[in-house]
Design a protein around this motif. Structure first.
Motif, short mmCIF file in Angstrom:
data_model
loop_
_atom_site.label_atom_id
_atom_site.label_comp_id
_atom_site.label_asym_id
_atom_site.label_seq_id
_atom_site.Cartn_x
_atom_site.Cartn_y
_atom_site.Cartn_z
N ARG A 194 0.83 -1.20 0.00
CA ARG A 194 0.00 0.00 0.00
C ARG A 194 0.87 1.26 0.00
N ALA A 195 1.93 1.25 0.80
CA ALA A 195 2.82 2.42 0.83
C ALA A 195 3.51 2.63 -0.51
N ASP A 196 3.97 1.54 -1.13
CA ASP A 196 4.60 1.64 -2.45
C ASP A 196 3.61 2.14 -3.49
N PHE A 197 2.37 1.67 -3.38
CA PHE A 197 1.35 2.06 -4.34
C PHE A 197 1.09 3.57 -4.26
N ILE A 198 0.94 4.08 -3.04
CA ILE A 198 0.68 5.51 -2.87
C ILE A 198 1.86 6.34 -3.39
N ALA A 199 3.08 5.88 -3.09
CA ALA A 199 4.27 6.61 -3.55
C ALA A 199 4.34 6.63 -5.07
N ASN A 200 4.09 5.48 -5.71
CA ASN A 200 4.16 5.41 -7.16
C ASN A 200 3.05 6.22 -7.82
N ALA A 201 1.83 6.13 -7.28
CA ALA A 201 0.71 6.88 -7.85
C ALA A 201 0.96 8.38 -7.74
N SER A 202 1.49 8.81 -6.60
CA SER A 202 1.79 10.23 -6.43
C SER A 202 2.84 10.69 -7.44
N HIS A 203 3.86 9.85 -7.65
CA HIS A 203 4.90 10.20 -8.61
C HIS A 203 4.34 10.29 -10.03
N GLU A 204 3.50 9.33 -10.40
CA GLU A 204 2.95 9.32 -11.76
C GLU A 204 2.05 10.53 -12.01
N LEU A 205 1.34 11.00 -11.00
CA LEU A 205 0.47 12.16 -11.17
C LEU A 205 1.25 13.47 -11.10
N ARG A 206 2.34 13.48 -10.36
CA ARG A 206 3.09 14.72 -10.18
C ARG A 206 3.73 15.18 -11.49
N THR A 207 4.21 14.23 -12.31
CA THR A 207 4.90 14.60 -13.55
C THR A 207 3.99 15.35 -14.52
N PRO A 208 2.80 14.83 -14.89
CA PRO A 208 1.94 15.61 -15.80
C PRO A 208 1.43 16.90 -15.17
N LEU A 209 1.20 16.91 -13.86
CA LEU A 209 0.75 18.14 -13.22
C LEU A 209 1.81 19.22 -13.30
N ALA A 210 3.06 18.85 -13.08
CA ALA A 210 4.16 19.82 -13.19
C ALA A 210 4.28 20.33 -14.62
N SER A 211 4.10 19.44 -15.60
CA SER A 211 4.18 19.84 -17.00
C SER A 211 3.08 20.83 -17.35
N ILE A 212 1.85 20.54 -16.93
CA ILE A 212 0.73 21.43 -17.23
C ILE A 212 0.92 22.78 -16.57
N SER A 213 1.36 22.75 -15.32
CA SER A 213 1.59 24.00 -14.60
C SER A 213 2.63 24.86 -15.31
N GLY A 214 3.71 24.24 -15.78
CA GLY A 214 4.75 25.00 -16.48
C GLY A 214 4.26 25.61 -17.78
N PHE A 215 3.46 24.87 -18.54
CA PHE A 215 2.95 25.39 -19.80
C PHE A 215 1.94 26.50 -19.59
N ILE A 216 1.15 26.42 -18.51
CA ILE A 216 0.22 27.51 -18.21
C ILE A 216 0.97 28.80 -17.93
N GLU A 217 2.05 28.71 -17.17
CA GLU A 217 2.86 29.90 -16.90
C GLU A 217 3.45 30.47 -18.19
N THR A 218 3.88 29.57 -19.09
CA THR A 218 4.45 30.03 -20.37
C THR A 218 3.40 30.71 -21.22
N LEU A 219 2.19 30.15 -21.26
CA LEU A 219 1.12 30.74 -22.06
C LEU A 219 0.67 32.09 -21.52
N ARG A 220 0.77 32.24 -20.22
CA ARG A 220 0.39 33.54 -19.63
C ARG A 220 1.52 34.55 -19.71
N GLY A 221 2.73 34.09 -20.09
CA GLY A 221 3.88 34.99 -20.16
C GLY A 221 4.43 35.14 -21.56
N PRO A 222 5.59 34.52 -21.82
CA PRO A 222 6.28 34.73 -23.12
C PRO A 222 5.45 34.33 -24.33
N ALA A 223 4.61 33.30 -24.23
CA ALA A 223 3.86 32.82 -25.39
C ALA A 223 2.47 33.41 -25.47
#
Length: 421
Positions: A194-223
């Motif tokens: 269960r602990a491994d599952f939560i850690a892995n699920a959190s990691h898998e969700l964190r990557t696309p969330l960080a990507s989306i957050s970065g692109f939103i900042e870019t769209l509101r700024g330089p792009a």
């Protein structure tokens, strides 16, 4: 002769009195075992076993003038020993050891002999269990110190097992003690999973969330005023949100399967029709990857008991993986055959690709959650790392199994072994 009879009667009464006292010692032993198990949080079946022993003690004849002292002595020496040693210990499903004031084993039940290699009556517990926590537990119970808690103990051989160990005195009028081992291995394995599952699920969700957050900042700024860049970034964000949606869907599917690990006997599923539907649904994906799907079905009815939607999900997942990761081979072969190797009749469905194959060291772990042979390739193919884990759970529900054979450079074959209807 009168003196002899009176002497025999007096002796019989004395022995009967000792026998009566022994019953209470036996009852004290049963109560002590109940106390140990109650302390460890065990279910009530042990209470039933102890009450059975108490009833046996109550029904044991006390004897009198009509029974010779020799007969009563035999009952006292052998019958009580048998009841207190064999009956009490055998009534407990967990490993249980009875020992004396010198920490020497007096008796052990079958579960203890199976769990601990080399134990036998007469063996010193201090020599067998050398871990400091076990030594402290033995010293505490032998010295009369009331332990504030049970101790954790890990046995390495023949396989690694984790136990919660409790100890208690049988009673004040005897020098016997009870050691009870409650197996915690499965509980701890589930906690780690269960602990491994939560850690892995959190990691898998964190990557696309960080990507989306970065692109939103870019769209509101330089792009902000760059239509071409905006279109590119929005497409990437859409792909990332799709990846999160697929991950959440797979997590929910896995959660539903784990809540109901067993499948009630249901309707008959026509494998030929089900797999044809899977192939038709994945036709566009196969064409996109330049893969030709070949069919090789056995003659006659190919029905198995089960849930059609779940079996559809199994074969869809396996065929989709074959089309994606076996792409260089240019073809995928789906075959259905009647299994003759096992003790019971069954049907085998094999999905084989002719791609790069899977290295042998990865095969034992490939059905684990979030386990990937090639992380970058899996993410490029929009994989979540949960597909084969879902397959394994569904097959377990259907009393079926999955076998994998692969050779690097020659492709991989996934075979589902299903029981026949």
């Amino acid at each position: 002769m009168a003196d002899t009879g009176a002497e025999r009667t007096t002796t019989g009464q004395a022995v009967a009195g000792r026998l009566w006292n022994s019953r209470w010692l036996l009852a004290a032993g049963a109560i002590a075992i109940m106390a140990v198990y109650g302390f460890a949080g065990i279910s009530a079946y042990v209470v039933l076993a102890a009450l059975t022993v108490l009833l046996a003690a109550a029904l044991l004849p006390t004897g009198g003038a009509s029974r010779s002292a020799e007969t009563i002595t035999t009952v006292e020496a052998s019958g009580l020993q048998r009841l207190s040693g064999e009956y009490l210990a055998a009534a407990v499903a967990d490993p249980l050891i009875i020992f004396d004031r010198t920490a020497t084993i007096v008796h052990a039940n079958a579960a203890a002999f199976a769990a601990f290699v080399g134990i036998a009556p007469g063996l010193s517990l201090s020599l067998k269990f050398r871990a400091p926590e076990m030594q402290a537990l033995l010293d505490g119970v032998l010295s009369g110190t009331v332990a504030s808690d049970a101790v954790d103990y890990t046995e390495k051989l023949p396989v690694e097992r984790a136990y919660r160990v409790s100890a208690s005195s049988v009673g004040h009028a005897t020098d016997l003690y009870v050691l009870v081992f409650k197996d915690q291995s499965e509980t701890r394995r589930i906690d780690r999973m269960r602990a491994d599952f939560i850690a892995n699920a959190s990691h898998e969700l964190r990557t696309p969330l960080a990507s989306i957050s970065g692109f939103i900042e870019t769209l509101r700024g330089p792009a902000r005023n760059d239509p071409a860049a905006r279109e590119q970034f929005l497409q990437i964000m859409q792909n990332q949100t799709g990846r999160m949606a697929r991950l959440i869907d797979d997590l929910l599917s896995l959660s539903r399967l784990e809540m109901k690990p067993y499948l009630r006997p249901g309707t008959e599923v026509d494998l030929r029709q089900t797999i044809d539907s899977v192939i038709d649904s994945l036709g566009p994906l196969a064409s996109e990857n330049g893969v030709v799907i070949e069919r090789d079905y056995a003659e006659g009815p190919l029905d198995v008991p089960g849930d059609r939607d779940e079996l559809f999900q199994v074969f869809e997942n396996l065929l989709e993986n074959a089309c994606k990761y076996g792409q260089p081979g240019g073809r995928v072969r789906v075959s259905i055959a009647r299994g003759e190797a096992g003790p019971e009749p069954g049907i085998d469905v094999t999905i084989r690709d002719y791609g790069p194959g899977i290295p042998e060291e990865h095969i034992p772990r490939i059905t684990e959650r979030f386990y990937r042979v090639d992380v970058e390739s899996s993410r490029t193919q929009k994989g979540t790392g949960l597909g084969l884990s879902i397959v394994k759970h569904i097959l377990t529900r259907h009393n079926a199994r999955l076998s994998i054979k692969s050779e690097v450079g020659k492709g991989a074959a996934f075979t589902v072994h299903l029981p026949a209807g």
